[in-house]
Design an enzyme around this catalytic site. Sequence first.
Site, PDB file in Angstrom:
ATOM      1  CG  ASP A   1      -4.629   2.817   5.141  1.00 47.58           C
ATOM      2  OD1 ASP A   1      -5.770   3.492   5.016  1.00 47.58           O
ATOM      3  OD2 ASP A   1      -3.947   2.344   4.273  1.00 47.58           O
TER       4      ASP A   1
ATOM      5  CE1 TYR B   1       3.390  -6.360   4.637  1.00 48.88           C
ATOM      6  CE2 TYR B   1       2.727  -8.587   5.059  1.00 48.88           C
ATOM      7  CZ  TYR B   1       2.992  -7.715   4.318  1.00 48.88           C
ATOM      8  OH  TYR B   1       2.408  -7.971   3.018  1.00 48.88           O
TER       9      TYR B   1
ATOM     10  NE  ARG C   1      -5.042  -1.307   3.384  1.00 49.06           N
ATOM     11  CZ  ARG C   1      -5.987  -1.231   2.655  1.00 49.06           C
ATOM     12  NH1 ARG C   1      -6.874  -0.206   2.670  1.00 49.06           N
ATOM     13  NH2 ARG C   1      -5.784  -1.698   1.293  1.00 49.06           N
TER      14      ARG C   1
ATOM     15  CG  ASP D   1      -2.025  -0.930   1.251  1.00 48.85           C
ATOM     16  OD1 ASP D   1      -2.438  -1.462  -0.102  1.00 48.85           O
ATOM     17  OD2 ASP D   1      -2.545  -1.576   2.245  1.00 48.85           O
TER      18      ASP D   1
END
Length: 228
Positions: A94, A80, A186, A52
Amino acid sequence: MRTVEDFKNGQVLLIDKPLKWTSFQVVNKLRWHIRRQFNLKKIKVGHAGTLDPLATGLLIICTGKFTKKINEYQGQEKEYIGEITLGATTPSYDLETEINATFSTKHITDELIYSTSKKFIGSLEQRPPIFSALKKDGKRLYELAREGKTTEIKLRKITISTFEITKIDLPIIKFRVVCSKGTYIRSLAYDFGKALNSGAHLSGLRRTKIGNFKVEDSLGIDEFIASL
């Protein structure tokens, strides 16, 4: 120094994607510089898994014949690190969109956070965010979302092998997650807020690994261009 034949025969480039860049913009930038450097009319360049715009970190870029390996790299487990902000939700899950609802966090304890995080480890069903690049009826979901249209999004099976809470400083929770292809961090943030009887959104994300590839071994865009 890589030669034109190296790029044509296939290279795997590890790039540290900067904040606010789309994965597509990174591919375009690198392709333009490779073509210019070697005076090429065209060369295949593609990425193995979108990040993203508001996420940073590891992006695998394949050139030439190695673009055939993109699916193989996309299927690998990813790691992540990031942060979740409790007490508020956004339509995109987000910071791309504004806060649309706020919730109490007074009842949330460290113990509740740790115990709830364990419920998100294993095989799960997850609903991707409406603000995503998935397609429905030939249109990207984020295009429908920006037009104010709602659509039913099917649940997807995903696997989260690690969901580690690394720091709690309410309303911020820092975490590390290792997950399968197709996992939306997200959505994980949003679902985690819901499971805590509150709300949450993703407020920071960095991809650190894809399979055995690590972000420490990657180059920034300018570093890669200088290496040409």
